[in-house]
Design a protein around this motif. Structure first.
Motif, mmCIF file in Angstrom:
data_model
loop_
_atom_site.group_PDB
_atom_site.id
_atom_site.type_symbol
_atom_site.label_atom_id
_atom_site.label_comp_id
_atom_site.label_asym_id
_atom_site.label_seq_id
_atom_site.Cartn_x
_atom_site.Cartn_y
_atom_site.Cartn_z
ATOM 1 N N SER A 221 0.821 -1.210 0.000
ATOM 2 C CA SER A 221 0.000 0.000 0.000
ATOM 3 C C SER A 221 0.857 1.264 0.000
ATOM 4 N N VAL A 222 2.031 1.208 0.625
ATOM 5 C CA VAL A 222 2.921 2.367 0.656
ATOM 6 C C VAL A 222 3.375 2.731 -0.759
ATOM 7 N N ASP A 223 3.690 1.729 -1.556
ATOM 8 C CA ASP A 223 4.095 1.973 -2.944
ATOM 9 C C ASP A 223 2.938 2.548 -3.755
ATOM 10 N N PHE A 224 1.747 1.981 -3.552
ATOM 11 C CA PHE A 224 0.584 2.471 -4.295
ATOM 12 C C PHE A 224 0.265 3.920 -3.917
ATOM 13 N N PRO A 259 -5.933 8.059 3.019
ATOM 14 C CA PRO A 259 -5.429 8.764 4.198
ATOM 15 C C PRO A 259 -3.911 8.857 4.240
ATOM 16 N N MET A 260 -3.204 7.836 3.723
ATOM 17 C CA MET A 260 -1.737 7.901 3.667
ATOM 18 C C MET A 260 -1.282 9.128 2.878
ATOM 19 N N VAL A 261 -1.910 9.323 1.712
ATOM 20 C CA VAL A 261 -1.526 10.438 0.850
ATOM 21 C C VAL A 261 -1.933 11.760 1.481
ATOM 22 N N ASP A 269 -7.492 18.207 -0.545
ATOM 23 C CA ASP A 269 -8.483 19.074 0.094
ATOM 24 C C ASP A 269 -9.642 18.305 0.718
ATOM 25 N N PHE A 270 -9.831 17.057 0.334
ATOM 26 C CA PHE A 270 -10.869 16.214 0.945
ATOM 27 C C PHE A 270 -10.634 14.780 0.503
ATOM 28 N N ILE A 271 -11.143 13.830 1.281
ATOM 29 C CA ILE A 271 -11.059 12.420 0.887
ATOM 30 C C ILE A 271 -12.385 11.723 1.159
ATOM 31 N N VAL A 272 -12.701 10.753 0.296
ATOM 32 C CA VAL A 272 -13.893 9.916 0.445
ATOM 33 C C VAL A 272 -13.423 8.473 0.567
ATOM 34 N N LEU A 273 -13.818 7.821 1.651
ATOM 35 C CA LEU A 273 -13.436 6.430 1.893
ATOM 36 C C LEU A 273 -14.651 5.542 1.649
ATOM 37 N N LYS A 382 -3.475 11.856 11.607
ATOM 38 C CA LYS A 382 -2.722 12.933 10.954
ATOM 39 C C LYS A 382 -3.490 13.592 9.803
ATOM 40 N N VAL A 383 -4.686 13.084 9.504
ATOM 41 C CA VAL A 383 -5.479 13.631 8.396
ATOM 42 C C VAL A 383 -6.304 14.810 8.894
#
Length: 466
Positions: A221-224, A259-261, A269-273, A382-383
């Motif tokens: 997942s870190v690479d992706f 969330p990593m990114v 500016d926003f994320i949808v999970l 951290k998000v």
């Protein structure tokens, strides 16, 4: 998207046979409730017998390892243990194999031939057709850190202007830009809906998949996450995109990556999970296996035995020791476990030691090791950007209650006050309107993406970018 579950175990060996040549590609198609699913077995001869891999083109899955391949007296037997798949057929004249495909106790007639099967498309009424009422551009961008080029599609409203944008992030397993699986194209449907409503969308092939370069098999997942960060950088270079209104939409494992990114960048500016995870990987897999097993009709004893086995495996992987030490401990434990399994229950031609070795290879896969250990909580803390997290009520792969609660708790612990979580009634892991939520239902459902879920996503994004 692919299932957040154990990867298929490695193909290892076989029992040799004499007679007609069985090597090469064998094409077949499962027909289930009017839907045709093409499958391909790629058979190779070795010094010790035969090995094989399986392709499922509609799922975007190629080179799936087969556990065992056995050919004797013109009878072909193939086993994919972790998916509970077997195939048995007889090779006759004219290079036609007449046989039966079985999965999870359900059997379907399926013949194999050398000729490719002409695909009969499933009914997918939501899939958009050209010409589209918006701009659609195939693009290539670079992940400079990984030194690879990634290929995707950018869709934007037809009218000239500067638009908010999102990057779509796929779930586990090698996915193309449409997140194509089982005849469905969820990301195509979602991107079409958002773009028609004023949101630019970038979706791309996972590294090492279709037109994107790179090695998928060794990535975690870190690479992706670095691939996604590169997609964001590309959007920032486009004059049509509002650089202050770029967001991420991640499904399943994509809900871990987003969330990593976001935690590592001020450009999000926003994320949808979408069916994102909030609990550690080992706990998620145990819950997933229990829910799917129970819904599939496994007995309480079978569920308990499965839980004991997997808990022990996860405990070994979580230990602070070298990879070689973990491998040896896993092989030792599995050899002991499988001594108690009747030989008839093992795949054709496979010894207890060979089975243990194959399972060991599965659990020591880099992606699996990382996923089992990964706890989303520290990253969620951290998000700071606005977050929407939604799950389907019938999701058996990412149980909604505990994951939504954990996501909210992690974000709020870090001081994030702009958090919305929702459990959507009647929807499964793919956000389809479902009866049971079981993965074997995904293909049978004509709907690709619930309109209600897409409305929720759009309305929330509009509230962030106004």
């Amino acid at each position: 998207m692919k299932v957040l579950s154990l990867v298929l175990i490695t193909c290892i060996f076989v029992v040799s046979s004499f007679g007609q040549d069985i090597t090469g590609q064998w094409h077949g198609a499962l027909k289930i409730q009017g839907v045709q699913l093409p499958l391909v077995f790629n058979v190779t001869e070795t010094e010790s017998g035969y090995t094989a891999t399986m392709d499922s083109p509609n799922q975007g899955a190629f080179g799936i390892p087969v556990t065992s391949t056995h050919f004797e007296n013109n009878v072909l037997k193939i086993s994919v243990t972790n998916s509970n798949i077997t195939y048995e057929g007889t090779l006759g004249d004219g290079e036609l194999i007449t046989g039966t495909f079985t999965q999870a106790g359900k059997s379907f007639p399926m013949n194999l031939s050398r000729e490719e099967i002409e695909e009969v498309g499933a009914n997918r009424p939501q899939e958009p057709k050209k010409p589209f009422p918006y701009r659609s551009e195939d693009v290539i961008f670079e992940n400079k850190q990984a030194e690879i080029l990634l290929a995707g599609t950018l869709t934007m409203p037809e009218q000239e202007g500067i638009y908010p944008a999102v990057v779509l992030i796929s779930g586990s397993g090698p996915q193309n830009r449409d997140q194509e699986l089982l005849g469905h194209k969820p990301f195509l449907v979602l991107s079409d809906y958002l773009t028609r409503n004023g949101i630019a969308v970038l979706r791309f092939d996972d590294r090492g998949t279709e037109a994107s370069a790179g090695d998928f098999s060794s990535a975690t997942s870190v690479d992706f996450a670095t691939d996604v960060a590169s997609a964001v950088q590309y959007l920032q270079s486009r004059p049509e995109i509002d650089k202050s209104k770029i967001g991420l939409i991640g499904h399943s494992e994509g809900g871990i990556i987003a969330p990593m990114v976001a935690a590592d960048s001020d450009d999000i500016d926003f994320i949808v999970l979408l069916a994102g995870t909030g609990i550690r990987g080992d706990k998620l897999l145990l819950a997933q296996q229990a829910l799917i097993g129970e819904a599939s009709g496994m007995s309480p004893n079978q569920l308990a035995e499965n839980e004991v086995l997997n808990k022990k495996m996860f405990e070994i992987i979580l230990k602070d020791q070298s990879e070689e030490e973990k491998k040896e401990e896993i092989k030792s434990y599995l050899t002991q476990v499988f001594r108690n399994i009747p030989k008839d229950n093992l795949p054709a031609g496979m010894s207890e030691e060979g089975y243990a070795y194959a399972m060991d290879s599965q659990y020591m896969n880099p992606w699996m090791q990382y996923f089992i250990k990964y706890d989303p909580a520290p990253i969620l803390e951290k998000v700071s950007c606005p977050v929407l997290a939604i799950n389907g009520e019938k999701d058996l792969q990412v149980p909604p209650k505990e994951n939504l609660e954990a996501i909210k708790a992690g974000l709020e612990k870090g001081g994030n006050t702009n958090v919305t979580t929702m459990e959507l009634p009647g929807l499964n892991h793919l956000f389809q309107e479902a009866q049971t939520g079981l993965p074997n239902e995904y293909e049978e459902i004509e709907q690709t993406f619930s309109p209600k879920a897409m409305e929720v996503i759009l309305e929330w994004i509009q509230g962030q970018v106004e």
